[in-house]
Design a protein around this motif. Structure first.
Motif, PDB file in Angstrom:
ATOM      1  N   ALA B 176     -22.204   4.455  -0.181  1.00  0.00           N
ATOM      2  CA  ALA B 176     -22.491   4.854   1.207  1.00  0.00           C
ATOM      3  C   ALA B 176     -23.514   3.830   2.201  1.00  0.00           C
ATOM      4  N   LEU B 177     -23.286   2.576   1.582  1.00  0.00           N
ATOM      5  CA  LEU B 177     -23.181   1.178   1.687  1.00  0.00           C
ATOM      6  C   LEU B 177     -21.818   0.257   1.188  1.00  0.00           C
ATOM      7  N   PRO B 180     -18.589   1.879   4.233  1.00  0.00           N
ATOM      8  CA  PRO B 180     -18.719   1.424   5.266  1.00  0.00           C
ATOM      9  C   PRO B 180     -18.816   0.179   5.588  1.00  0.00           C
ATOM     10  N   LEU B 183     -14.880  -1.109   5.728  1.00  0.00           N
ATOM     11  CA  LEU B 183     -14.280  -0.571   6.473  1.00  0.00           C
ATOM     12  C   LEU B 183     -13.043  -0.913   7.207  1.00  0.00           C
ATOM     13  N   LEU B 187      -8.947  -0.492   6.963  1.00  0.00           N
ATOM     14  CA  LEU B 187      -7.729   0.191   7.778  1.00  0.00           C
ATOM     15  C   LEU B 187      -6.958  -1.694   8.062  1.00  0.00           C
ATOM     16  N   TRP B 201      -3.360  -7.823  12.903  1.00  0.00           N
ATOM     17  CA  TRP B 201      -4.505  -7.110  11.068  1.00  0.00           C
ATOM     18  C   TRP B 201      -4.822  -8.229  10.493  1.00  0.00           C
ATOM     19  N   LEU B 204      -7.852 -10.199  12.198  1.00  0.00           N
ATOM     20  CA  LEU B 204      -8.885  -8.640  11.788  1.00  0.00           C
ATOM     21  C   LEU B 204     -10.173  -9.444  10.681  1.00  0.00           C
ATOM     22  N   VAL B 206      -9.491 -11.510   8.766  1.00  0.00           N
ATOM     23  CA  VAL B 206     -10.196 -13.286   8.795  1.00  0.00           C
ATOM     24  C   VAL B 206     -11.388 -13.226   9.391  1.00  0.00           C
ATOM     25  N   ALA B 207     -11.689 -12.230  10.338  1.00  0.00           N
ATOM     26  CA  ALA B 207     -12.922 -12.478  11.561  1.00  0.00           C
ATOM     27  C   ALA B 207     -13.877 -11.590  10.509  1.00  0.00           C
ATOM     28  N   LEU B 210     -15.346 -13.810   7.810  1.00  0.00           N
ATOM     29  CA  LEU B 210     -16.035 -15.009   8.382  1.00  0.00           C
ATOM     30  C   LEU B 210     -17.295 -14.027   8.799  1.00  0.00           C
ATOM     31  N   VAL B 211     -17.719 -12.861   9.133  1.00  0.00           N
ATOM     32  CA  VAL B 211     -18.652 -11.874   9.764  1.00  0.00           C
ATOM     33  C   VAL B 211     -19.589 -11.838   8.076  1.00  0.00           C
TER      34      VAL B 211
END
Lengths: 243, 226, 137
Positions: B176-177, B180, B183, B187, B201, B204, B206-207, B210-211
């Protein structure tokens, strides 16, 4: 009343009750019917406050998680748990009402829109967060792990809120919390919405406070220590303390 | 954290040496352990075959669904693979010792590197099967997206693996962790292989890396102190 | 054991790094043009500029042009416009009750070779405006 924890102990429930009454009257009777969406639009007066207060609840989880990691005081952990439970309930409510609204107004219960998908992911992540809380028996171990997850999970909240601004979606962009200053909403409708938000916030504070008191009583183990506990209408059904 | 204590002689000096030892140990678990490829690769193979049965027999439909199916299987496989993070230490009962010796950042790096490689092998196996059975195609952008996206997936899965380190319970919760959390990779990884312009894409991904990397680094130390 | 003050410093440093990473990620996404890729629907202008492959299922969104709705039997014909370009739509099925000229709509379907969009699902898109009955919005 459970034990009156603060001098204003009876004040908050009374205020919350009055605010809910006013919000109900404004939303159902006073606010005019929307020209385009018809009566279904009135669901907004619950849907939007539920979503906003859910954001608020998850922000509380974040703050309490960080506070726990710094202070290592289980008070903050109980606060995080109560806020997360409330947030999960309100997110589910917002999704459910949104579906009820979407069927007559969009024409479908569900569609693969960025706002809908991100909100559902938000709900799933916080349900899993509540699960992580129960993985360990030691309350401090459970608190530390869930605090870590509580910090990470909050990353979803801005994604949900800005999903309708960043991407072109079916869900409408924010009316009140939008980037531009003058919200395109009828003033009476705006007041009804504001009353709903105030009522939901007060009720949320009430629910979280009671739940925290319940968790404290359950966490201290011997419930008999608190004499007033037997008479307290506190919701103590859910087993707290990770058992 | 000051882990440069007396017990350091068990590990070679220098961060790189430590990482190498940890990586070798975990790679052995991934290659030979029950939670490693022994269970994950058959799972992916079965997933591709059953997915083909469900989505087929129209070859065009299979081709369209292939990259997404592989990504979904890789994310699902990340759940058992998360056990690799602490498997060696759990067997030797050395998790507590290791925590005291190695700084958390280095530990995270070593664990995430092994997971990344294991996930990449899993993705590669799934993709080869998808090319063979589902008539899928793998453009260069799809490869790049996999290598990039799995960095973020490996970082978050390492955090969840550390959550599991001390207790056997709650493995199902990881799904469940992990799903998500993965995700964005699912995508963007799927879209990068099919879109006319894969660059947004890849940005996205790379971003996302990073996070995911920054949050994993921020919370990892708190999961270590038991 | 670390003391609260030290923990607070370490934690705030780590949270600062996370916030920085989120900011960097947002900046990166801002310049990458991802907003143009992750769309729920496409506008008539975009579809006319870049015609999709004929069998591709997609969503067309815009305003229902005033005066364009014709109902012939169970079939409805209307035009969707974004103010610049307009695409004719054929849709067989019941239109939603709140469907109206001048309102937003999203149609799912395929763009035919003749330039007519053949829809099989119509969703009504609402603006973020809320106005009472009888007040011109």
């Amino acid at each position: 009343m459970p034990r009156t924890p603060a001098p204003g102990g009876a004040l908050l429930p009374a205020t919350a009750g009055v605010a809910s009454g006013i919000a109900l009257v404004l939303a159902l009777l006073v606010a005019p019917e929307d020209a385009v969406q018809g009566p279904a639009q009135r669901l907004m007066y619950v849907h939007v406050p539920a979503a906003w207060v859910a954001y608020l609840a998850f922000a509380t989880v974040l703050v309490c998680s960080v506070a726990y990691l710094v202070r290592r005081d289980l008070r903050f952990d109980r606060c995080a748990q109560a806020a997360a439970e409330l947030g999960v309930g309100l997110t589910a409510l917002a999704i459910g009402l949104g579906m009820l609204w979407g069927r007559p107004v969009w024409g479908v219960w569900w569609t693969w829109d960025a706002r809908l998908v991100t909100t559902t992911v938000l709900l799933l992540v916080y349900v899993a967060y509540l699960g992580v809380r129960r993985m360990a028996d030691d309350p401090h171990v459970a608190a530390r792990r869930s605090a870590a997850v509580g910090v990470v999970a909050f990353l979803n909240v801005p994604v949900v809120h800005f999903s309708v601004v960043w991407w072109r979606t079916l869900h409408q962009p924010p009316t009140v919390l939008g980037p531009d200053g003058s919200p395109p909403i009828d003033p009476v409708m705006a007041w009804a919405l504001a009353a709903g938000v105030v009522a939901f916030t007060l009720l949320a504070v009430l629910v979280v406070r009671r739940r925290v008191a319940g968790l404290r009583a359950a966490g201290s183990g011997t419930a008999a220590v608190l004499p007033a506990d037997g008479a307290a209408p506190v919701i103590t059904v859910v087993p707290g303390g990770g058992r | 954290m000051s882990g440069r204590g007396a017990g350091r002689q068990a590990l070679p000096a220098g961060t790189l040496g430590t990482v190498a030892v940890l990586v070798r140990r975990d790679a052995r678990v991934a290659l030979g352990g029950v939670d490693g490829f022994a269970s994950v690769l058959p799972f992916v193979a079965a997933g591709v075959v059953l997915g083909g049965l469900v989505l087929g027999p129209d070859p065009a439909a299979l081709r369209t669904a292939a990259p997404g199916l592989v990504w979904l299987l890789v994310l699902t496989a990340a759940v058992p693979l998360a056990r690799v993070v602490a498997a060696a230490e759990r067997d030797e009962d050395s998790w507590d010792l290791l925590r005291g010796l190695v700084p958390p950042g280095v530990l995270l790096l070593a664990k995430a590197a092994v997971l990344w490689a294991a996930l990449a092998v899993t993705w590669g196996t799934g993709t080869v099967l998808a090319v063979l059975l589902l008539d899928g195609a793998v453009p260069v952008a799809g490869f790049a997206a996999a290598l990039l996206g799995l960095v973020g997936v490996a970082a978050s899965t390492t955090v969840f693996g550390a959550l599991l380190a001390a207790s056997a319970r709650g493995a199902g919760l990881l799904a469940a962790l992990v799903l998500p959390a993965g995700l964005p990779a699912l995508l963007a990884g799927t879209q990068a292989g099919t879109a006319a312009d894969p660059l947004p894409w890849l940005a996205l991904l790379v971003a996302y890396d990073l996070v995911a990397g920054a949050t994993a680094w921020a919370v990892f130390p708190f999961l270590l102190e038991e | 054991m670390t003391r609260p003050a030290q923990r607070r410093r370490t934690l705030s440093l780590r949270l600062l790094v996370v916030v920085g990473a989120v900011g960097g990620a947002l900046a990166l996404l801002g310049v990458s043009g991802l907003a143009d890729t992750l769309v729920y629907y496409r506008t008539p202008t975009e579809l006319l500029a870049e015609p999709p492959p004929e069998d591709e299922r997609l969503r067309l969104g815009g305003l229902v042009q005033v005066g364009s709705v014709e109902r012939v039997g169970s079939e409805a014909r209307f035009a969707v416009t974004d103010g610049v370009a307009t695409l004719p739509v054929v849709y067989s099925g019941a239109l939603p009750a709140v469907f109206a000229e001048g309102q937003g709509a999203v149609v799912e379907g395929r763009l035919g070779a003749d330039g007519v969009f053949v829809g099989d699902l119509v969703l009504v898109k609402h603006s973020n405006e809320y106005r009472p009955v009888g007040e011109a919005g």
